[in-house]
Each structure stands twice: as C-alpha cells, then as structure tokens.
Design an enzyme around this catalytic site. Structure first.
Site, mmCIF file in Angstrom:
data_model
loop_
_atom_site.group_PDB
_atom_site.id
_atom_site.type_symbol
_atom_site.label_atom_id
_atom_site.label_comp_id
_atom_site.label_asym_id
_atom_site.label_seq_id
_atom_site.Cartn_x
_atom_site.Cartn_y
_atom_site.Cartn_z
ATOM 1 N N TYR A 1 -2.321 -0.791 10.422
ATOM 2 C CA TYR A 1 -2.333 -1.026 8.975
ATOM 3 C C TYR A 1 -0.974 -0.650 8.377
ATOM 4 O O TYR A 1 -0.393 -1.389 7.583
ATOM 5 C CB TYR A 1 -3.456 -0.203 8.333
ATOM 6 C CG TYR A 1 -3.574 -0.396 6.838
ATOM 7 C CD1 TYR A 1 -4.280 -1.475 6.321
ATOM 8 C CD2 TYR A 1 -2.988 0.501 5.942
ATOM 9 C CE1 TYR A 1 -4.401 -1.658 4.957
ATOM 10 C CE2 TYR A 1 -3.105 0.328 4.575
ATOM 11 C CZ TYR A 1 -3.811 -0.757 4.089
ATOM 12 O OH TYR A 1 -3.914 -0.930 2.729
ATOM 13 N N SER B 1 0.865 -1.176 0.000
ATOM 14 C CA SER B 1 0.000 0.000 0.000
ATOM 15 C C SER B 1 0.902 1.227 0.000
ATOM 16 O O SER B 1 2.090 1.127 0.328
ATOM 17 C CB SER B 1 -0.846 -0.004 1.282
ATOM 18 O OG SER B 1 -1.457 1.240 1.526
#
Length: 178
Positions: free
Chosen positions: A71, A58
């Site tokens: 995350y 990501s």
C-alpha cells in the site's frame, strides 16, 4: 479532475507478501490513478484553458508504514506520478497536486485486516480498538469517522483554484506525518 483509487488488504511483512497481493495493490492503487489521468488529461489539453488535476494518495504516500509496504509503495508511486505529470503539464497551464489524508471512516479501513494492523497484540480487534490505536497516530485529536471526508472536501477546490500551486503534496492528516 480528481483521481482516487484505493483498496486495502491484510497486513504482511514485506518479505512474506504474496506476489498476487502486491500486484493487485499496485494495479488498483497506482495503475488505477494513472489510468484515470491517461484518459482525462487529453480532454483537459484539448480544452486549451489549462486546468487542475488532483490525485488522492495517503499519509502512507509521505511516510513508510510497517506491514503494508504494498500500500505504501503504491501511494508513494502516486506522488511520483503527480510530480511527473506536474512537470509535463505545466507548460499547458495544467496544475497537478496530491492529497494525503489520514485514516478516513470508509469500508476500506473498517475491516479485520486494518484492525489487525493497528492493534496487532489484541486477539480479536474490532472498531473500538482500531479507533483508539488509529487516533493515537495523529498529533491532533482526530477520531476516525468524525470529519475525515468533510476535511478533505474543501481541499480539492482550493488546489483547483490555486493558480501557482503545482507539484505539491497536501497532507490532510491531523499531524500523523509529522
């Protein structure tokens, strides 16, 4: 071979994150990718022809973000895993790289928790507020849901064909990590 695992959760300050939420995020977003490679790599090695492994991380795997440290840590972990695998598998002509997309229009980000991360001052943020705030994080005008997945699709074959590309992080992020 491609490995992609991802969930999102509600936003938390790092010191207020419930341990179970941290563990679930790491278990799915990092351990899930590792489990995929653990099962697939022996088959690639057995083929004896080299190959390519692409791990999806990501933009959060390349920079820190407030309120989603769990995350961010998991996606940074994917980068570390990729670099270790690239070093280990290079002698067998297996290349390992990672992709780093910005927000992509999927159910993982189209939810109240993500809306609150991007619009914390709005009393009841929805998709419209999220799209404005999310687009503002990009350097290029990239509204969420208008090409995100289509922009990632060509990157995987390019990395698979790149005979001399290994250990690389490829942002597909409309400039958000600049």
């Amino acid at each position: 071979m491609s490995a992609n695992a991802g969930i999102a959760s509600n936003p938390y300050l790092s010191h207020e994150l419930p341990p179970a939420t941290w563990n679930q995020m790491i278990d799915i977003n990092l351990t899930g990718v590792w489990n995929t490679t653990r099962v697939a790599v022996p088959h690639i090695l057995a083929g004896g022809r080299g190959g390519s492994v692409v791990l999806t991380s990501s933009a959060a795997g390349l920079k820190g973000y407030a309120h989603i440290s769990h995350y961010t840590a998991a996606k940074h972990g994917v980068v570390g895993l990729m670099r270790s695998l690239a070093s280990e598998l290079a002698p067998s002509s297996i290349r390992v790289n990672s992709l780093h997309p910005t927000q992509v229009d999927t159910p993982m980000i189209q939810n109240e928790g993500t809306y609150r991360i991007f619009s914390p001052d709005h009393p009841n943020p929805g998709r419209a507020e999220f799209e404005v705030a999310s687009t503002a994080t990009n350097k290029l005008p990239h509204p969420v849901g208008r090409g995100g997945r289509r922009q990632q699709r060509p990157a995987v074959p390019r990395l698979r064909r790149g005979r001399y590309i290994t250990g690389a992080t490829l942002p597909i992020d409309a400039g958000t990590t600049l």
